[in-house]
Write an enzyme that holds these catalytic residues in place. Sequence first.
Site, PDB file in Angstrom:
ATOM      1  CG  ASP A  47      23.062  -9.775 -19.796  1.00 13.70           C
ATOM      2  OD1 ASP A  47      23.731 -10.840 -20.388  1.00 13.70           O
ATOM      3  OD2 ASP A  47      21.960  -9.413 -20.403  1.00 13.70           O
ATOM      4  CE1 TYR A  52      19.142  -5.165 -23.369  1.00 21.41           C
ATOM      5  CE2 TYR A  52      20.194  -6.129 -21.444  1.00 21.41           C
ATOM      6  CZ  TYR A  52      19.352  -6.136 -22.807  1.00 21.41           C
ATOM      7  OH  TYR A  52      19.999  -7.914 -23.517  1.00 21.41           O
ATOM      8  CE  LYS A  77      22.923  -9.463 -24.206  1.00 20.14           C
ATOM      9  NZ  LYS A  77      22.533  -9.032 -22.905  1.00 20.14           N
ATOM     10  CG  HIS A 113      22.291  -7.491 -28.507  1.00 21.75           C
ATOM     11  ND1 HIS A 113      22.112  -6.613 -28.037  1.00 21.75           N
ATOM     12  CD2 HIS A 113      21.227  -8.474 -27.444  1.00 21.75           C
ATOM     13  CE1 HIS A 113      20.993  -6.392 -27.097  1.00 21.75           C
ATOM     14  NE2 HIS A 113      20.537  -8.260 -26.948  1.00 21.75           N
ATOM     15  CB  SER A 237      12.199  -8.818 -11.025  1.00 19.34           C
ATOM     16  OG  SER A 237      11.060  -7.990 -10.114  1.00 19.34           O
ATOM     17  CB  VAL A 238      12.710  -3.193 -10.775  1.00 24.13           C
ATOM     18  CG1 VAL A 238      12.721  -3.078 -12.311  1.00 24.13           C
ATOM     19  CG2 VAL A 238      10.643  -3.604 -11.401  1.00 24.13           C
TER      20      VAL A 238
END
Length: 283
Positions: A47, A52, A77, A113, A237-238
Amino acid sequence: MVNQVPTVTLNNGTEMPQLGFGVWQIPDAEATRAVGAALEAGYRSIDTASVYGNEKGTGKALAASGLPREELFVTTKLWNSPSLTWGRDEVLRAFDDSLAALGLDHVDLYLIHWPRPMRDDYLDIWKTFEEIAADGRAKAVGVSNFRPADLERLRAESPLVPAVNQVELHPLFPQHELRSLHAELGIATEAWSPLGQGRELLTLPAVTAVADKHGRSAAQVVLRWHVQNGVIAIPKSVTPSRIAENLDVFDFALDAEDLAALDAVGSSPAARRIGPDPAVFDM
């Protein structure tokens, strides 16, 4: 071993994995590595969004994975803020830009969005989304952050029911009214920030008690709460170990007592919306 993530059948028959990987706040330069780690861990739903700024990095990871396109579910989005109103050409141009950045000829899900009710243009945007859905360049179209009143207005004005409404949803903000309307209209509920943006929710005694009982992390039991409530979730998460841990929620189940304890969080003094209110949010 790749986790077998269950799917949710959207109202047009498209199958969407119930657990996906969100890339909000991941810089483009880091997105390729993070999305690559997610795909390696077994995620197949990714997603992103134009705002972003990481569609290019996400697309690089999708291409580098070597996975067949039909195994992937990609959401992006429309960020409906650069102009006061959006006409057909502006929406189509933004969609084309997202496809180009991702390096794809279609996405699996395209969302508005934010409703921005003060702009009063989401009905016009949705008409163009109907066109995008009809020509197959998005397998499904939907909305994000829409309130019950916004969905009712779409129902009155359009024959096309959104496949998904992606909203803030977690035990601190369970969105009961909205989920009931989704069930009535046949709209799948998808949670952004399913972990409530972290520490506050995950350190609540009610949550940690359930986690201790099952020998799982607090994040895992909250994600399991989403799964058992039929909600699609897209944790972010990274950290590769956490990326994998968040997907590892399909070999245990919460019992009625666990679910009741997590449900009770939504009526506790701590319960509240954490992100922006779509009634007033306009950027």
